[in-house]
Design a protein around this motif. Sequence first.
Motif, PDB file in Angstrom:
ATOM      1  N   LYS A   1      36.809  40.742  37.295  1.00  0.00           N
ATOM      2  CA  LYS A   1      36.342  41.102  35.959  1.00  0.00           C
ATOM      3  C   LYS A   1      35.501  39.955  35.398  1.00  0.00           C
ATOM      4  CE  LYS A   1      38.923  44.917  35.116  1.00  0.00           C
ATOM      5  NZ  LYS A   1      38.457  46.202  34.581  1.00  0.00           N
ATOM      6  N   ILE A   2      34.620  40.270  34.454  1.00  0.00           N
ATOM      7  CA  ILE A   2      33.918  39.224  33.715  1.00  0.00           C
ATOM      8  C   ILE A   2      34.916  38.603  32.750  1.00  0.00           C
ATOM      9  CG2 ILE A   2      32.058  38.737  32.080  1.00  0.00           C
ATOM     10  CD1 ILE A   2      30.557  41.144  33.267  1.00  0.00           C
ATOM     11  N   MET A   3      35.125  37.292  32.859  1.00  0.00           N
ATOM     12  CA  MET A   3      36.112  36.615  32.025  1.00  0.00           C
ATOM     13  C   MET A   3      35.421  35.947  30.842  1.00  0.00           C
ATOM     14  SD  MET A   3      38.849  35.069  34.736  1.00  0.00           S
ATOM     15  CE  MET A   3      39.641  36.136  35.954  1.00  0.00           C
TER      16      MET A   3
ATOM     17  N   PRO B   1      31.189  26.535  45.788  1.00  0.00           N
ATOM     18  CA  PRO B   1      29.781  26.435  46.202  1.00  0.00           C
ATOM     19  C   PRO B   1      28.918  27.403  45.401  1.00  0.00           C
ATOM     20  CG  PRO B   1      30.980  27.826  47.727  1.00  0.00           C
ATOM     21  CD  PRO B   1      31.998  27.337  46.717  1.00  0.00           C
ATOM     22  N   ASP B   2      27.648  27.104  45.312  1.00  0.00           N
ATOM     23  CA  ASP B   2      26.671  28.044  44.743  1.00  0.00           C
ATOM     24  C   ASP B   2      27.048  28.501  43.338  1.00  0.00           C
ATOM     25  OD1 ASP B   2      25.280  28.009  47.219  1.00  0.00           O
ATOM     26  OD2 ASP B   2      26.695  29.480  48.006  1.00  0.00           O
ATOM     27  N   VAL B   3      27.260  27.530  42.430  1.00  0.00           N
ATOM     28  CA  VAL B   3      27.551  27.847  41.037  1.00  0.00           C
ATOM     29  C   VAL B   3      26.229  27.938  40.269  1.00  0.00           C
ATOM     30  CG1 VAL B   3      28.675  27.100  38.915  1.00  0.00           C
ATOM     31  CG2 VAL B   3      29.795  26.717  41.133  1.00  0.00           C
ATOM     32  N   LEU B   4      26.025  29.060  39.589  1.00  0.00           N
ATOM     33  CA  LEU B   4      24.824  29.267  38.779  1.00  0.00           C
ATOM     34  C   LEU B   4      25.237  29.232  37.316  1.00  0.00           C
ATOM     35  CD1 LEU B   4      21.793  29.971  38.602  1.00  0.00           C
ATOM     36  CD2 LEU B   4      22.458  32.397  38.731  1.00  0.00           C
ATOM     37  N   SER B   5      24.670  28.298  36.550  1.00  0.00           N
ATOM     38  CA  SER B   5      25.107  28.088  35.172  1.00  0.00           C
ATOM     39  C   SER B   5      23.959  28.275  34.194  1.00  0.00           C
ATOM     40  CB  SER B   5      25.692  26.677  35.033  1.00  0.00           C
ATOM     41  OG  SER B   5      26.193  26.467  33.737  1.00  0.00           O
ATOM     42  N   PHE B   6      24.237  29.006  33.104  1.00  0.00           N
ATOM     43  CA  PHE B   6      23.269  29.205  32.032  1.00  0.00           C
ATOM     44  C   PHE B   6      23.838  28.610  30.750  1.00  0.00           C
ATOM     45  CE2 PHE B   6      22.617  32.631  35.040  1.00  0.00           C
ATOM     46  CZ  PHE B   6      21.234  32.711  35.157  1.00  0.00           C
ATOM     47  N   ASP B   7      23.133  27.640  30.171  1.00  0.00           N
ATOM     48  CA  ASP B   7      23.509  27.073  28.881  1.00  0.00           C
ATOM     49  C   ASP B   7      22.656  27.754  27.817  1.00  0.00           C
ATOM     50  OD1 ASP B   7      24.032  25.651  26.609  1.00  0.00           O
ATOM     51  OD2 ASP B   7      23.304  23.723  27.352  1.00  0.00           O
ATOM     52  N   CYS B   8      23.244  28.688  27.105  1.00  0.00           N
ATOM     53  CA  CYS B   8      22.459  29.527  26.204  1.00  0.00           C
ATOM     54  C   CYS B   8      22.121  28.857  24.887  1.00  0.00           C
ATOM     55  CB  CYS B   8      23.165  30.859  25.988  1.00  0.00           C
ATOM     56  SG  CYS B   8      23.345  31.788  27.519  1.00  0.00           S
TER      57      CYS B   8
ATOM     58  N   SER C   1      28.157  32.335  43.996  1.00  0.00           N
ATOM     59  CA  SER C   1      29.556  32.756  44.104  1.00  0.00           C
ATOM     60  C   SER C   1      30.259  32.702  42.753  1.00  0.00           C
ATOM     61  CB  SER C   1      30.306  31.872  45.098  1.00  0.00           C
ATOM     62  OG  SER C   1      30.345  30.521  44.627  1.00  0.00           O
ATOM     63  N   THR C   2      29.714  31.889  41.850  1.00  0.00           N
ATOM     64  CA  THR C   2      30.262  31.753  40.501  1.00  0.00           C
ATOM     65  C   THR C   2      29.107  31.698  39.515  1.00  0.00           C
ATOM     66  OG1 THR C   2      32.115  30.458  41.375  1.00  0.00           O
ATOM     67  CG2 THR C   2      31.756  30.401  38.993  1.00  0.00           C
ATOM     68  N   ILE C   3      29.226  32.445  38.432  1.00  0.00           N
ATOM     69  CA  ILE C   3      28.172  32.487  37.415  1.00  0.00           C
ATOM     70  C   ILE C   3      28.798  32.117  36.074  1.00  0.00           C
ATOM     71  CG2 ILE C   3      26.512  33.960  36.198  1.00  0.00           C
ATOM     72  CD1 ILE C   3      26.560  35.724  38.811  1.00  0.00           C
ATOM     73  N   ILE C   4      28.194  31.161  35.389  1.00  0.00           N
ATOM     74  CA  ILE C   4      28.669  30.717  34.076  1.00  0.00           C
ATOM     75  C   ILE C   4      27.587  31.012  33.036  1.00  0.00           C
ATOM     76  CG2 ILE C   4      29.315  28.732  32.668  1.00  0.00           C
ATOM     77  CD1 ILE C   4      30.385  27.419  35.223  1.00  0.00           C
ATOM     78  N   ILE C   5      27.964  31.711  31.977  1.00  0.00           N
ATOM     79  CA  ILE C   5      27.063  31.955  30.846  1.00  0.00           C
ATOM     80  C   ILE C   5      27.719  31.320  29.626  1.00  0.00           C
ATOM     81  CG2 ILE C   5      25.848  33.679  29.472  1.00  0.00           C
ATOM     82  CD1 ILE C   5      26.051  35.594  31.828  1.00  0.00           C
ATOM     83  N   ASP C   6      27.251  30.136  29.270  1.00  0.00           N
ATOM     84  CA  ASP C   6      27.857  29.319  28.215  1.00  0.00           C
ATOM     85  C   ASP C   6      27.189  29.605  26.873  1.00  0.00           C
ATOM     86  OD1 ASP C   6      29.735  27.533  27.403  1.00  0.00           O
ATOM     87  OD2 ASP C   6      28.775  25.757  28.243  1.00  0.00           O
TER      88      ASP C   6
ATOM     89  N   GLN D   1      32.356  35.535  40.706  1.00  0.00           N
ATOM     90  CA  GLN D   1      33.174  35.480  39.501  1.00  0.00           C
ATOM     91  C   GLN D   1      32.273  35.073  38.340  1.00  0.00           C
ATOM     92  OE1 GLN D   1      36.641  36.206  38.759  1.00  0.00           O
ATOM     93  NE2 GLN D   1      35.492  36.182  36.840  1.00  0.00           N
ATOM     94  N   ILE D   2      32.286  35.851  37.275  1.00  0.00           N
ATOM     95  CA  ILE D   2      31.429  35.583  36.120  1.00  0.00           C
ATOM     96  C   ILE D   2      32.305  35.104  34.968  1.00  0.00           C
ATOM     97  CG2 ILE D   2      29.767  36.537  34.480  1.00  0.00           C
ATOM     98  CD1 ILE D   2      29.052  38.641  36.576  1.00  0.00           C
ATOM     99  N   TYR D   3      31.971  33.936  34.423  1.00  0.00           N
ATOM    100  CA  TYR D   3      32.635  33.389  33.246  1.00  0.00           C
ATOM    101  C   TYR D   3      31.644  33.374  32.085  1.00  0.00           C
ATOM    102  CZ  TYR D   3      36.145  31.535  36.519  1.00  0.00           C
ATOM    103  OH  TYR D   3      37.106  31.392  37.480  1.00  0.00           O
ATOM    104  N   VAL D   4      32.104  33.790  30.924  1.00  0.00           N
ATOM    105  CA  VAL D   4      31.273  33.812  29.721  1.00  0.00           C
ATOM    106  C   VAL D   4      32.025  33.076  28.629  1.00  0.00           C
ATOM    107  CG1 VAL D   4      30.205  35.296  27.980  1.00  0.00           C
ATOM    108  CG2 VAL D   4      30.256  36.030  30.363  1.00  0.00           C
ATOM    109  N   THR D   5      31.366  32.171  27.908  1.00  0.00           N
ATOM    110  CA  THR D   5      32.020  31.496  26.790  1.00  0.00           C
ATOM    111  C   THR D   5      31.269  31.776  25.497  1.00  0.00           C
ATOM    112  OG1 THR D   5      30.813  29.380  26.706  1.00  0.00           O
ATOM    113  CG2 THR D   5      32.536  29.598  28.380  1.00  0.00           C
TER     114      THR D   5
END
Length: 383
Positions: free
Chosen positions: A29-31, A53-60, A85-90, A113-117
């Motif tokens: 799930k998107i967390m 590995p392969d973390v894609l991060s967005f600092d919004c 493999s991991t996506i961060i949307i900050d 795995q998608i993380y959203v803050t």
Amino acid sequence: MAQIRKVMNTQEIKRDLASQLQSLSSLKKIMVILGPRQVGKTTLLHQLTADKPDVLSFDCDNMDDRLALENRTKTELAALMGRASTIIIDEAQRVRNIGMTLKMLGDLHLDAQIYVTGSSSLQLADDINEPATGRLLEFNLYPFSLSELAAHTSEREEKRLLEYRMIYGTYPEIVNHSEHARMLLQNIVNSYLYKDLLEYKGIKKPDVLRKLVTALALQIGNEVSYNELANLLGVDKETVENYIDLLEKCFVVFRLDSFSRNARNEIKKGKKIYFYDTGVRNAIINNFSPIEMRNDVGALWENLLMVERRKRHAYSGKFVQQYFWRTIKQQEIDLIEECDGQISAFEYKWKPGKAARLPLPFSEAYPDATFQTVTPDNYWEFV
């Protein structure tokens, strides 16, 4: 009052929420992690993904990252995410139509795995819940809990620092730089506390908002009246109620409703309001006096225990309903918890003195309820 003996590296402190997030990762799930600014959401995600590995991060907060996610088709989003493999949307509330973006990401069924803050649930609650229903799991991150700090140092050390925590709170920056605690807390209050609120379309009277927060800070532990607050501030009751709701969504305060099962003598519509951090509360009223010089120590103790208990339940994933109880004759219990049909009552005493007892009307109405008095001598098990 006890002082911090050494600077603590808060980036090394493990957050209890991390275990919960890791245990649910198989659901794909998107967390969504919500919490006040400066509380450590980004640090938590760095800890969770440090060995990935392969973390894609967005600092919004960064316009380039924000624009990269806006007005995209599914095909464009799939190409943008690539093989991560991991996506961060900050700070996702900065992205226009973020709910639709997350819906499309969910529909892509990426092997990631998608993380959203987000620093408030104002925009995110409005924007994501309807479009992305069923694709999200929401969690709250708060300032450090006493148990998180003790796991990094020791239970003995945190007990030694109890009075210090009551006065200065547990924001990561305060824990890390205790020698500048007052200045940093004032900066949090002046620069971050109201930031999301004042940018939100519902706030038309910022001066009223600030006066309301001060009034609430002076009333912790007491039942609040929206009518009395409205008269004090010179606004209508609806404005007070709306602003308190917004303050709760931005993790400044939280409400506790009264407990009633229709007994005639029970207060049915009362509310108490507490702050998510006692240091922020003290900064709002500009009072960092030592415990022995304060006349609000009982209220501070109550607020600390309320928020620590809330953190404990949130991070354990345990669903517990919390209330206070009072009768029309002013008999009162600080906290009532209801979980799986079991009722537990708690009374808070900074200086216990005479042993507290359950009010007779409560014990008669709820004979199966358990009861505990929480004091500085036995609070650790409670938090």
